[in-house]
Design a protein around this motif. Sequence first.
Motif, PDB file in Angstrom:
ATOM      1  N   ASP A  24      10.322   3.964   2.722  1.00  0.00           N
ATOM      2  CA  ASP A  24      11.114   4.878   2.393  1.00  0.00           C
ATOM      3  C   ASP A  24      11.680   5.744   3.549  1.00  0.00           C
ATOM      4  OD1 ASP A  24      10.405   4.207  -0.252  1.00  0.00           O
ATOM      5  OD2 ASP A  24       8.938   5.592  -0.415  1.00  0.00           O
ATOM      6  N   THR A  41       0.879  -1.331   0.057  1.00  0.00           N
ATOM      7  CA  THR A  41       0.145   0.011  -0.027  1.00  0.00           C
ATOM      8  C   THR A  41       0.683   1.196   0.032  1.00  0.00           C
ATOM      9  OG1 THR A  41      -0.163   0.172   2.326  1.00  0.00           O
ATOM     10  CG2 THR A  41      -1.790  -1.166   1.198  1.00  0.00           C
ATOM     11  N   SER A  42       0.257   2.491  -0.478  1.00  0.00           N
ATOM     12  CA  SER A  42       0.876   3.781  -0.381  1.00  0.00           C
ATOM     13  C   SER A  42       1.484   4.063   1.130  1.00  0.00           C
ATOM     14  CB  SER A  42       0.378   4.607  -0.969  1.00  0.00           C
ATOM     15  OG  SER A  42      -0.956   4.776  -0.245  1.00  0.00           O
ATOM     16  N   GLU A  43       0.816   3.704   2.005  1.00  0.00           N
ATOM     17  CA  GLU A  43       1.003   4.082   3.141  1.00  0.00           C
ATOM     18  C   GLU A  43       2.213   3.301   3.782  1.00  0.00           C
ATOM     19  OE1 GLU A  43      -0.695   4.044   8.015  1.00  0.00           O
ATOM     20  OE2 GLU A  43      -1.757   3.025   6.389  1.00  0.00           O
ATOM     21  N   LYS A  44       2.348   1.925   3.482  1.00  0.00           N
ATOM     22  CA  LYS A  44       3.509   1.026   3.693  1.00  0.00           C
ATOM     23  C   LYS A  44       4.678   1.401   3.075  1.00  0.00           C
ATOM     24  CE  LYS A  44       1.806  -2.171   6.740  1.00  0.00           C
ATOM     25  NZ  LYS A  44       0.529  -1.545   6.838  1.00  0.00           N
ATOM     26  N   LYS A  45       4.484   1.866   1.828  1.00  0.00           N
ATOM     27  CA  LYS A  45       5.585   2.523   1.136  1.00  0.00           C
ATOM     28  C   LYS A  45       6.314   3.498   1.611  1.00  0.00           C
ATOM     29  CE  LYS A  45       7.020   3.956  -3.711  1.00  0.00           C
ATOM     30  NZ  LYS A  45       7.797   5.015  -3.026  1.00  0.00           N
ATOM     31  N   ILE A  46       5.466   4.380   2.256  1.00  0.00           N
ATOM     32  CA  ILE A  46       6.039   5.540   2.896  1.00  0.00           C
ATOM     33  C   ILE A  46       7.180   5.177   4.178  1.00  0.00           C
ATOM     34  CG2 ILE A  46       5.508   7.608   4.292  1.00  0.00           C
ATOM     35  CD1 ILE A  46       3.015   8.144   2.391  1.00  0.00           C
TER      36      ILE A  46
END
Length: 955
Positions: free
Chosen positions: A838, A830-835
């Motif tokens: 990073d 998910t985008s949240e996990k990607k943040i």
Amino acid sequence: MEKIYNPKHIEESLYNFWEKNGYFKPDYLKQPTFCIIMPPPNITGNLHMGHAFQQTIMDILVRYHRMQGKNTLWQVGTDHAGIATQILVERQIFSEENKTKNDYSREDFIKKVWIWKKKYNSIVTKQMRRLGISVDWDHEKFTLDPDISIAVQEAFIILYNNHLIYQKKRLVHWDSKLETVISDLEVAHRVEKGKKWFIKYPVVKNNLFSTCNIEYLIVSTTRPETLLGDTAIAVNPKDSKYNKFIGNFVKCPLINRIIPIIGDEYADIKKGTGCVKITPAHDFNDYKVGVRHKLPMINIFSFDGKIKCIADVYDHHGNLSNIYSNSIPKLFQKLDILSARVKIIEEIKNLGLLKKTEECNITIPYNDRTGVIIEPILTNQWYLKISKLARVAIDAVKEKKIKFIPGQYKSMYFSWMKNVEDWCISRQLWWGHRIPIWYDAEKNIYVGKDEKTIRKKYSLSNDILLKQDEDVLDTWFSSGLWTFSSLGWPKKTTFLKLFHSTNVLVSGFDIIFFWIARMIMLTMYFIKDKNGNPEVPFKNVYITGLIRDDQGMKMSKSKGNVIDPLDMIDGISLSDLIKKRTSHLLQSNLSEKIIERTTKQFPHGITSTGTDALRFTFSALAANTRDIHWDINRLKGYRNFCNKLWNASRFVLMNTKNHHFLEINLQEDMLLINRWILIESNNVVKLYRDSLDTYRFDIASNILYDFIWNIFCDWYLEFTKIIIKNGSDKQIYHTKNVLLYILELILRMAHPIIPFITEEIWQRIKLIVNSKEETIMLQPFPKYNHALTNVNILNNMNWIKDVIVFLRQIRISMRVNTTKLLPLFFYNITSEKKIIIDENALFLKKIAFLESITILFEKYDENLYVKKIINEVEVIIPILKLVNVQEELDRLKKEEKMLQRSIILIKEKLVNKNFLTHAPEKIIIQEKNKLLKLNETHLELCKKIKKFINLSHIS
């Protein structure tokens, strides 16, 4: 800080620092208050494990409430322990001087006991200090102190004047060695092999029985010597075989006393012969029968356990009577009880009145302190009426003015209180509170605190000679006044006003009856609030379990399984431990067994662990169970825990030496790991406080252990090492700030349980966090911050932890060294996990030893990867990067062959008729279950092999 944690170097000096500076003392004005009255340990020697356990629990509570800003008083004191102390001093006199107490005047003997008390009281208080207990030593009390004696006298006089104390001749438990009555609660019952004798009692012929063929009534007894005091034979009125005899008489053998045959349901038709001899002066059940039927009572035993020359004959009221002759055959006079038994049976046999003898198990009452058999004897004693006091004490618990923790002990309290009998409060000792009663020559009774007061009160001239009662009060009487007498009663002291009712009593279930119930009854009788209502002595009663050894046995000197708490704190060699366990044994024949057991249990003696490790162990064992099994391995484990905290603190202090600490600003931009530890620690504070507030010290210890070891040390410190080495200046600063904040919070949380190590570390950390306070024990206890919550942060950090755990497990299972860097792939992220990835990629790489982190957007060949789905994200590692495929395939095939052999062996066993015929059913079931598990393992192994065969073709 020293590199190696050594409790010996810090504990005694820290305790002296606390005591010297008066940190344990209460304030005379401050509210709110918190007060615990220590159950006073006996002055009869070293503190045992039970004392150390309970005092640790009390100290945890006192330190916890002191840190909450409460005005705390932990009232300390010791008990004179009348019987136990007199036994030990008499034993010492005999050992050193070959004399008994009777070789001294009462006054000279008491002087010797006071010398003994001074020596051993200091031993006990020194041990308490070693345990780190934060009591008010300036207010230390002893149950024979002058002010306590005044309170005891005052209580007795009030109770006597209010007609609650009376004197009466009754049956009591008698110790013939000490020559004193002892409480029925102090009698230990042992089942032993014995004999039962069936004795013929000749029926006295009259008109009714002139044609009766029955010549004798047969009575069975295990105590034939008591027939010298028989005053009736009882049969059951419903017994058709014997009820026709009721109202007639038999002749008591040897003494030819004519005694009646009475009807009473105490005689059990199905037990023995159906006929029961009644000896009211020497059996408690017989005494009740005697009172019901107004039988005479004949005392045949002297106070030193021998047959009297002339019996004492009383009526059922206890008054002297001449209804029967008081003569005893010369043949039995002055014999000890067991010798008299042998002689009486011999004479019964000579008269042809012994029908038979049977072997049987009998329950024998003993006094464990002296080892002598307890005999019921009729004596004149002082009694306290209990029924009225008990009703008030029962209501206090019913109305929840007093709460038992755990709750099940409330029913134990009720069961005893509802069946309570009047309390025999007199003892025939020299050491204790002498009963404030005087007699003149006519035996008139005068009550008062001393002879001068009595003469003035009763207008008695000096010509009238007065003599004080020789007896002393039961030790439990003075102990029953302890919660208020130790605070200054009968004076209206500041301490009494401030700290009574006390908050909690910590005690064992074994003295609920001895002490707790009596304290409730006496306190509520004497102490009233401003409205005249009875005050309870304490609001809560926390009942601890009984510390037993590793095999579940009660710790006792005779078993040789006692462990001195100081021996665990300081350590002890095997030879010194054996010497300690085998010295002063009452039964020297036990030495060999004790030496064998001790050598097996502690082949190298006991290693020093320090006080904090012992306290933590006690706390961790304080579950809501009746029995607590001592485990020395847990003590060693908690010594390692203290060492872990020490080393973690050294790391923090070394890395924050010149740090400029500022209060934590939760609004600042911080790394996930720092936000996570702040939230995690806040949640721990709540759980930890809830556990302490509900007396779940075991849960509190586990929470603390888990947070310090598994969360702070194993996770947070590992991340901070990477941040300090690789982070930006801002990241490093915030991390050091949080490090100091969390460590200081941990120290304050842990202080009530492990006070020494936390104080020692805090004294260093306070310099960095700019604290002006002198001691951690007066610091505020951590509070839960309702604003400091964020489920997303916890979930995200837990996801990262799960990923790291997965990577570590893969390294272990595949035997991949940490020096080998691995590529890590994420799929379906998910985008949240990607943040999150990073922001934390650098630290994740360092802590998990990764060469790269890649996010996949296209579907991959699952045969080429090891995969785990964590929170819907696929976490994957290429197998070809993990292992040499061919080597792993060879290893798996070898493992499969070994597994096959094990399966074949079990299968052969399960078709073997000889095995199936002779093996126990339990063993057969075990083998079948083993086969099922091996087959499951084999199936999984075959799948792995198949996978690696496919990989070998690809590679």
